[in-house]
Design an enzyme around this catalytic site. Structure first.
Site, mmCIF file in Angstrom:
data_model
loop_
_atom_site.group_PDB
_atom_site.id
_atom_site.type_symbol
_atom_site.label_atom_id
_atom_site.label_comp_id
_atom_site.label_asym_id
_atom_site.label_seq_id
_atom_site.Cartn_x
_atom_site.Cartn_y
_atom_site.Cartn_z
ATOM 1 N NE ARG A 75 -3.605 0.096 2.667
ATOM 2 C CZ ARG A 75 -4.268 0.739 3.454
ATOM 3 N NH1 ARG A 75 -4.100 0.220 4.693
ATOM 4 N NH2 ARG A 75 -5.063 1.915 3.402
ATOM 5 N NE ARG B 131 5.057 -24.174 7.482
ATOM 6 C CZ ARG B 131 4.120 -24.562 6.762
ATOM 7 N NH1 ARG B 131 4.098 -25.368 5.811
ATOM 8 N NH2 ARG B 131 2.848 -23.805 7.183
#
Lengths: 316, 316, 316, 316
Positions: free
Chosen positions: B123, B230
């Site tokens: 943004r 992971r």
């Protein structure tokens, strides 16, 4: 937006009533399971809840023993708890939602870490051909004053051009996605002699306005914290649309808490030490020396935004 | 991968030494700030750490008072703590990383809620033209056996076709992104008479293999938990590449903890109640009645995967 | 308060300097490991830290890309982040403390769930004969106005009587504790023919003003949140004494953050929607109808407490 | 244990049924609000719940899209989720309890940070004259083998002596507590001319076996994690008594999840890398070199405890 199967599942769930000894909030039972549309093809459904205003009061009174029961009514107690940020009793109520939203919205959403989330897996399943495209009036200029916001709407033809680009990218990327998966939109294999690329790989070409789905559950305090930040003018319009819809469900579920939230969180403002001292000067009729006040220009602007009547009383 | 400015900032940070009374781990000071490349243009940099094996032992001994100091050495204590999942002492060490990774990887990454994250904002700023494209040998078929995994590599020409699609989508979407922003790749305005669409809107057309950046900080216990999930064959290859790189840094930082992690978490396996009972039967030379054992077919397969020598001893 | 052994361990740690590439804050290195006395025999020691004002700014700038570096200085950025409750960058700094405090204080302390704690175990070890006894001037009446606070100090002889009761109970209970453990204060067995009761049982007779010890680690944002609640007039005096000591260490560690905390958190006040509307009326010279304002009596009192100059301007 | 008022409040709550569209679990409605006695005057009451086995399955299937619905039944899916520690779906069910327990038990209890707690405040209210005194058979020697456990029961007269000490301390301390508060057991002022010491001060003389009360709410996954640690032989007997009672309520509430918990968490065991390698040697008929195995003596003992049949197969 929903398949016939999905619609009948929702209807079946809504038709199924049972007896319980738990706190029941009729106004929210009315809304239960019903999808509330957001951003076109997105939605929010409240799929479960625990507690209500009454349960918050009960929970709080574990620590408000003998003798308090008569003196404060529920509304007063809830407002007191909210005003003083006694968060524990509000944590004792819980809500669970089912949400469909674009990926770029979920990326803001999931930064709130104090919730339980179960998201539709694009490794396990094929994502539907559902994208978010803004309404033309929501396509806006980069804000000049706010580095992370948007300003006025674009002229209609420029907005239309943006929409054309978004639609073209979404369509082409989704076509390529299906091509890699070697399937058509109904899920049929296109060419049995061509490979099917792993879903976890193929999905990487989809843009962040593709829709995903998730279950989202959190306690009322964390939910109010989310709403204060996201049902707010500083939040991006798209997530605000979801937050506003949820806020409406919260109002039906816990009306007393909602009212206290509005007065003491949503419409409240934090005044800094320097701002309070300047305000005391103004109220006492003393001149305010802004240079010496410790207030930055931006803070003075914010203070005037909050209390416009103070502007003529602030010196230079 | 890095601009000249970024390189000199990293070099300057590495050249700057100071005196401290805190625990210092020389092997990890060596690696500090240095980017470790992952997935081509991605990277992991360790940018700060607190504590080490020694500090874990000190922390643990608050609750191991008088008389214990002599009986167990550091290695033994760390292995004991790990074996019994006494997590608090491992929480007392902390690491901070700077990571560049594709959005679809960060979406898996940020599901780990017990970390502090500061991500580059699309943004506020313009995303760089950096995308992840797999190496041809990493482009694979959907796995037949594992609904959320990938199988063998595609034939070279099919892999090349996938890469062509990915590159075409990334290029076209990024071009449209810049077109909406009305700027070129160097950030110059293209046409002062055309509008600049809000960054928060324009970015919605970028695919999820675009690169983002973030600071990531967490305590050692939560980091080990992340690594167990992971840096594992069940994780998607792309996040595993990051986890393996981090695991290597952890080994340099806390070698005793790393070794205990490997023995008691990474290479360890959980055997269910029914599996343990079957195993006792086998060890005692009793026949195992698989029907009555409570083990599902999948569990039997998994048990044989873990202990291949048991296969001939299991009846039918 | 400390044994000779403990003192030499602290001195040895303080004498041990090493080279690091990490952020070093000299003012806090000065204080490292040094016990700060609290409540007589209690203490707080800062035993490790990570980051500082500079690291907060660095972390924040991951999401403040190209072009921002020149426009805001560190102090301005830190104040901006604090004012807008952008908490992530403050989470990137971490501190670790070693604390000795009475059990009733730790029960308030550990309600803050976002910290890592390793406490001395009374199942594993024998608790020392250390109790908290208030200074006579801290022994006070139950507050008449505040159901959970204390009022004026007791007259000296009444305070002395309270102290006598506290000391008698502590002494007798600790004697019984040792009797059950069949040991003397030096840890020697008293009578080899008598049983040694399990420590986890014997400790149940000790009063909650007995001292315990723990390691406590948390990130700076959670620490500031703790300090706002506990270094505050509404907190019980005893935990406030610890919070004030920690606040002093925070000031040395992160002076810019400390200053922003003071202005925007500690000295700031939240004004509710109704209070802001009443204030606007006052500033505009309009009469305030307190009945219609939505403010409770308590809120009016609080508002006057905050802005005494407003009192004459509020109608009835 | 309960006053007449409290009993009628519980009865009134149990008599109050209403209609809901939410998941209802009849077996647990039966138990709702009913106090389950623990440790004499302690209790656990389930006071609210959300979800059940069915809701866990629904939640999980957000990420198990098209085509999975038919292939796995609820039981199979729940066992799969538990086996693979897919925790999110279990987080979607929530339970709320009301507990009365001794302070030393709550100090262990509240170390579990992932719950919402509202505790009776001893600053705000006067603590009741309720203490925990063990049954004579639960008063035991310090364990010789386990530094933080208890061994065999004491001989009856020694146990009686311990009980006498505990009762004497509790009685005297509580008398002093009331004396400082200047009130009798019914809450009447004793001497209007004497001061009333602040409750927050007077309570500091109470021993940690005094009873407190709290509301406790958490999601099912965190609850199972609590139960695995606390309904376990390594936990102190007193907290285990509470955990066992809660486990019994969980079995009624989510029978499929309970069964999976038992098989895959409670009765399961983690085998380390070195232990698995030794086991493979044994199964293959190879000799195990314990020296070279990487197993410590303690681990060998634990392995034999788990799989007694392996003992004769392990070399020296």
């Amino acid at each position: 937006m929903f398949s016939t199967d999905q619609k009948s599942e929702i209807d079946a769930a809504r038709a199924d009533w049972a007896q319980t000894r738990r706190t029941v909030v009729p106004a929210v039972e009315e809304a239960l399971y019903e999808p509330q549309p957001v951003l076109g093809t997105g939605f929010v459904r409240l799929v479960d809840y625990m507690g209500g205003d009454e349960a918050i009061v009960q929970g709080a009174r574990v620590s408000y023993g003998r003798g308090t029961r008569s003196t404060s009514d529920d509304r007063g107690l809830i407002r007191y708890l909210m005003r003083h940020r006694h968060t524990s009793p509000f944590e004792l109520a819980v809500a669970k939602f089912h949400v469909r939203a674009p990926i770029f919205v979920t990326r803001q959403w999931f930064r709130h870490r104090t919730a339980s989330i179960n998201e539709y897996s694009a490794r396990y399943s094929v994502l539907e051909k559902e994208f978010y495209f803004p309404r033309p009036e929501d396509i806006a200029h980069q804000s000049a004053s706010n580095k992370q916001g948007r300003g006025d709407s674009l002229p209609p033809d420029a907005a239309q051009h943006v929409l054309d680009l978004l639609r073209e990218d979404a369509t082409r990327c989704y076509d390529h996605y299906l091509e890699m998966l070697n399937q058509d939109e109904e899920g049929n294999v296109v060419d049995p002699d061509r490979p099917v690329v792993a879903r976890e790989l193929a999905r990487m070409t989809l843009p962040v306005n593709v829709m995903t789905q998730f279950y989202w559950q959190l306690n009322l305090w964390n939910l109010l914290h989310f709403l204060r930040l996201r049902a707010d003018a500083h939040a991006q319009y798209e997530i605000r649309a979801y937050a506003d819809t949820i806020l409406n469900l919260v109002e039906r579920w816990v009306p007393l808490t909602y009212e206290a939230f509005r007065d003491y969180m949503q419409e409240a403002a934090l005044l800094s030490g320097p701002a309070l001292r300047a305000l005391r000067d103004v109220l006492a009729g003393r001149e305010v020396d802004l240079q010496a006040s410790g207030l930055s220009k931006r803070e003075v602007t914010d203070l005037i935004g909050l209390l416009p009547e103070i502007a003529p009383r602030l010196g230079r």
